[in-house]
Design an enzyme around this catalytic site. Structure first.
Site, PDB file in Angstrom:
ATOM      1  N   HIS A 283      46.955  43.064  43.289  1.00 54.57           N
ATOM      2  CA  HIS A 283      45.613  42.482  43.209  1.00 54.57           C
ATOM      3  C   HIS A 283      45.116  42.537  41.766  1.00 54.57           C
ATOM      4  CE1 HIS A 283      41.359  41.816  43.746  1.00 54.57           C
ATOM      5  NE2 HIS A 283      41.680  41.233  44.874  1.00 54.57           N
TER       6      HIS A 283
ATOM      7  N   GLU B 162      42.406  43.302  40.513  1.00 50.58           N
ATOM      8  CA  GLU B 162      41.640  44.516  40.162  1.00 50.58           C
ATOM      9  C   GLU B 162      42.576  45.682  39.886  1.00 50.58           C
ATOM     10  OE1 GLU B 162      39.139  44.263  43.610  1.00 50.58           O
ATOM     11  OE2 GLU B 162      38.265  42.439  42.769  1.00 50.58           O
TER      12      GLU B 162
ATOM     13  N   GLU C  29      45.236  33.961  43.445  1.00 55.92           N
ATOM     14  CA  GLU C  29      43.823  34.300  43.262  1.00 55.92           C
ATOM     15  C   GLU C  29      43.438  34.139  41.798  1.00 55.92           C
ATOM     16  OE1 GLU C  29      42.365  37.081  46.564  1.00 55.92           O
ATOM     17  OE2 GLU C  29      43.368  38.355  45.110  1.00 55.92           O
TER      18      GLU C  29
ATOM     19  N   ASN D  14      40.111  41.733  52.632  1.00 56.09           N
ATOM     20  CA  ASN D  14      40.318  42.876  51.734  1.00 56.09           C
ATOM     21  C   ASN D  14      38.957  43.541  51.532  1.00 56.09           C
ATOM     22  OD1 ASN D  14      40.843  44.614  49.635  1.00 56.09           O
ATOM     23  ND2 ASN D  14      41.269  43.006  48.112  1.00 56.09           N
ATOM     24  N   TRP D  15      38.778  44.680  52.181  1.00 61.49           N
ATOM     25  CA  TRP D  15      37.463  45.335  52.137  1.00 61.49           C
ATOM     26  C   TRP D  15      37.236  46.051  50.807  1.00 61.49           C
ATOM     27  CZ3 TRP D  15      37.081  47.959  57.704  1.00 61.49           C
ATOM     28  CH2 TRP D  15      37.178  46.951  58.676  1.00 61.49           C
ATOM     29  N   LYS D  16      38.276  46.160  50.007  1.00 59.57           N
ATOM     30  CA  LYS D  16      38.170  46.834  48.693  1.00 59.57           C
ATOM     31  C   LYS D  16      37.548  48.218  48.864  1.00 59.57           C
ATOM     32  CE  LYS D  16      38.098  42.338  46.486  1.00 59.57           C
ATOM     33  NZ  LYS D  16      37.670  41.494  45.388  1.00 59.57           N
TER      34      LYS D  16
ATOM     35  N   GLY E 196      35.055  37.193  43.358  1.00 60.72           N
ATOM     36  CA  GLY E 196      33.763  37.876  43.368  1.00 60.72           C
ATOM     37  C   GLY E 196      32.712  37.213  42.485  1.00 60.72           C
TER      38      GLY E 196
ATOM     39  N   SER F 218      36.323  33.930  46.203  1.00 61.13           N
ATOM     40  CA  SER F 218      35.060  33.399  46.700  1.00 61.13           C
ATOM     41  C   SER F 218      35.212  32.413  47.862  1.00 61.13           C
ATOM     42  CB  SER F 218      34.248  32.766  45.555  1.00 61.13           C
ATOM     43  OG  SER F 218      33.943  33.746  44.574  1.00 61.13           O
TER      44      SER F 218
ATOM     45  N   GLY G 154      37.578  38.610  50.079  1.00 61.27           N
ATOM     46  CA  GLY G 154      36.894  39.844  49.693  1.00 61.27           C
ATOM     47  C   GLY G 154      35.511  39.889  50.313  1.00 61.27           C
ATOM     48  N   GLY G 155      34.512  39.464  49.561  1.00 58.89           N
ATOM     49  CA  GLY G 155      33.106  39.553  49.968  1.00 58.89           C
ATOM     50  C   GLY G 155      32.824  39.085  51.390  1.00 58.89           C
TER      51      GLY G 155
HETATM   52  P1  PGA Z   1      36.235  37.513  46.861  1.00 57.35           P
HETATM   53  O1  PGA Z   1      37.535  38.430  46.615  1.00 57.35           O
HETATM   54  O2  PGA Z   1      36.482  36.783  48.150  1.00 57.35           O
HETATM   55  O3  PGA Z   1      35.106  38.475  46.949  1.00 57.35           O
HETATM   56  O4  PGA Z   1      36.137  36.601  45.693  1.00 57.35           O
HETATM   57  C1  PGA Z   1      38.811  37.926  46.879  1.00 57.35           C
HETATM   58  C2  PGA Z   1      39.842  38.979  46.580  1.00 57.35           C
HETATM   59  O5  PGA Z   1      39.658  39.731  45.621  1.00 57.35           O
HETATM   60  O6  PGA Z   1      40.873  39.067  47.286  1.00 57.35           O
END
Ligand code: PGA
Length: 252
Positions: free
Chosen positions: A97, A99, A169, A9-11, A175, A215, A236-237
């Site tokens: 998600h 966010e 999650e 997920n590149w956000k 993050g 993470s 994500g990251g």
């Molecule tokens: P992260 O994000 O790997 O940066 O913790 C995961 C996500 O939000 O899907």
């Protein structure tokens, strides 16, 4: 055998040139890997999807969207409809998600509509959910997760579940660099699968891929993915660097 999935997920990261570069790198690093029972997805920002689709088209890498609107079309300035995604050849959308829930007020009611619209348009849904830190500290995490699942997904027909992937999650791990321990992840994933088995059937529950997100990185992926009920990760990251992302794909 359940499908294993690594989804990046590149956000809101990577402009078009950067998206092209990252997609190119991922495709080329995965070239020599035999992906049996493993799917690899990337979810770029909407405006870069077309370019990434061109790069991944004839490869095993699939492209997903990070979100979509619940209405099929209409006067919703700034929003993206399911049909716009399918017209690009996409087959998967991430919904719910944390966010989106936290910053854009997406609640169970909106997510129920979004899931229904996505499935009506033959999109597979990666449905995200998970507790916040306060829930875990007060021991309410199972209760919270159960409600998030029940309120949005438990009216679906058994057939519809073949187009649902779950992504647990824990919000406190997203993050933050803090990951759920392999035991915490397995405990929750087993709980989720049991809930589905109780509401539907064991056979249906056994077929649902449940991803862990929060993470995940090359240094912890192997022990997380080794759990019997952890079927991969939503990343994500670590999905923003081709070498890290491909290392995660190699972690199974
Ligand atoms: P992260 O994000 O790997 O940066 O913790 C995961 C996500 O939000 O899907």
């Amino acid at each position: 055998m359940r499908t294993k999935i690594v989804a990046g997920n590149w956000k809101m990261n990577k402009n078009v040139q950067e998206s092209i570069k990252l997609a190119d790198e991922i495709v080329s690093e995965l070239k020599d890997l035999t992906l049996e029972h493993t799917r690899v997805l990337v979810a770029p920002p909407f405006v870069n999807i077309s370019e990434v689709v061109k790069i991944t088209e004839a490869t095993p890498v699939e492209v997903a969207a990070q979100n979509m609107h619940q209405a099929s079309s209409g006067a919703y300035t700034g929003e993206i409809a399911a049909e716009m995604l399918t017209s690009l050849g996409l087959q998967t959308v991430i919904l719910g998600h944390s966010e989106r829930r936290e910053y854009f007020g997406e609640n169970d009611a909106v997510l129920t509509e979004k899931v229904s619209t996505a499935l009506d348009h033959k999109l597979e849904v990666i449905f995200c959910f998970g507790e916040v830190l306060a829930d875990r500290k007060s021991g309410k995490h199972f209760e919270v997760v159960a409600a998030q699942l029940r309120n949005v997904l438990f009216e679906l027909s058994p057939d519809q579940w073949s187009s649902v992937v779950l992504a647990y999650e824990p919000v406190w791990a997203i993050g933050t660099g803090e990951t759920a321990s392999p035991e915490q992840a397995q405990e929750m994933h087993a709980f989720i699968r049991r809930m589905i088995a109780d509401h539907y059937t064991q056979e249906l529950a056994d077929g649902v891929s449940i991803l862990y997100g929060g993470s995940v990185k090359p240094s912890n992926a192997q022990e997380l993915f080794a759990n019997p009920d952890v079927d991969g990760g939503l990343i994500g990251g670590a999905s923003l660097q081709a070498t890290d992302f491909v290392a995660l794909v190699r972690s199974f």
